[in-house]
Design an enzyme around this catalytic site. Sequence first.
Site, mmCIF file in Angstrom:
data_model
loop_
_atom_site.group_PDB
_atom_site.id
_atom_site.type_symbol
_atom_site.label_atom_id
_atom_site.label_comp_id
_atom_site.label_asym_id
_atom_site.label_seq_id
_atom_site.Cartn_x
_atom_site.Cartn_y
_atom_site.Cartn_z
ATOM 1 N N CYS A 104 0.875 -1.078 0.111
ATOM 2 C CA CYS A 104 0.165 0.003 0.087
ATOM 3 C C CYS A 104 0.847 1.332 -0.028
ATOM 4 O O CYS A 104 1.313 1.774 1.126
ATOM 5 C CB CYS A 104 -0.958 0.011 0.926
ATOM 6 S SG CYS A 104 -1.872 1.628 1.322
ATOM 7 N N CYS A 107 -0.170 4.122 2.387
ATOM 8 C CA CYS A 107 0.010 3.920 3.574
ATOM 9 C C CYS A 107 1.502 3.999 3.908
ATOM 10 O O CYS A 107 2.019 4.770 4.943
ATOM 11 C CB CYS A 107 -0.366 2.596 4.190
ATOM 12 S SG CYS A 107 -1.837 1.890 3.553
ATOM 13 N N ASP A 108 2.466 3.567 2.918
ATOM 14 C CA ASP A 108 3.713 3.630 3.362
ATOM 15 C C ASP A 108 4.538 4.261 2.703
ATOM 16 O O ASP A 108 5.803 4.567 2.987
ATOM 17 C CB ASP A 108 4.261 1.969 3.291
ATOM 18 C CG ASP A 108 3.546 1.159 4.121
ATOM 19 O OD1 ASP A 108 2.837 1.449 5.653
ATOM 20 O OD2 ASP A 108 3.239 -0.118 3.831
#
Length: 281
Positions: A104, A107-108
């Site tokens: 993701c 997200c990261d």
Amino acid sequence: MVFEGTQPGGQLMLTNEVENYPGFPDGVSGPEMMELFRKQAQRFGAETLFQTVTQVDFSSRPFKIKAEEEITEAETVIISTGASARLLGLESETRLMGHGISVCATCDGFFYQDKDVIVVGGGDSAMEEAGFLTRFASRVTIVHRRDQLRASKIMQERIFNNPKVDIRWNAVVEQMLGDTQNGGLTGVILKDTRTGKTERFRCDGVFLALGHIPNTELFKGQVDMNERGYIITRGKSAHTSVSGIFACGDVQDAVYRQAITAAGSGCAAAIDAEHFLENQA
Ligand code: NDP
């Protein structure tokens, strides 16, 4: 009653740090967040079971849910079995997941400021993630197994015009390199699918964008799904094709797929289920 399965917490258990969930200004680890969610649900009386549901019967009410040979009857059911990111299936991938490997970018991506990353996949997600990652990373390399992208034309063009993105055609990741004790991922072994030649490729992060598989096998033939296996919900509600059965989160959402959007749709499903029960009384 919440059937959590034997690996509770779902996709968030694969994330190191959740930075985009409101209320956690300093971020929170995925597993810690899941533990907090569970505790909060238990405070309101939810009974949580580490059991996997193996069969359901939604043909009449009360609905029947089978787990560990025992059948539970319910007046209403909320399906929130999520989706799983498709993985390559490498041992090194499992070992380094969350230590330089991510599924993701939203997200990261933030953790890869001025780093070199690769994105594996040739679909719209891969293009979107690659584009997003150029905001942080110094270099983004898309690794695709064929000589043609699956992504839509417009997404392809956007990527072709992005000077920070390179594409390695006809290449697959054969192995992830690095170990969790020494800073995680350091690179990958790439294999040319035409010649079979392998090479070491240095990078700080690998983003897998191989598509998602909704976890709906269990509900086939019971509720309506689209051609990709996602459960169909009615309009903005959580209603499925069966009255009294609701669905929320990634199992019915192939677009947003975020913890916060899943939590929001979970709330909608709870309200819909409550109204349904009230109307039955
Ligand atoms: P897709 O299934 O479209 O693409 C997956 C990609 O991963 C393909 O290029 C596939 O290669 C590759 N792949 C799969 N398995 C492997 C493997 N084992 N090894 C190497 N490569 C592999 O998934 P997406 O998540 O990209 O998209 C899903 C849907 O969501 C699509 O309908 C897409 O259009 C949509 N979407 C739309 C967006 C938008 O419009 N903004 C953004 C993101 C998604 P191959 O091509 O060779 O099969």
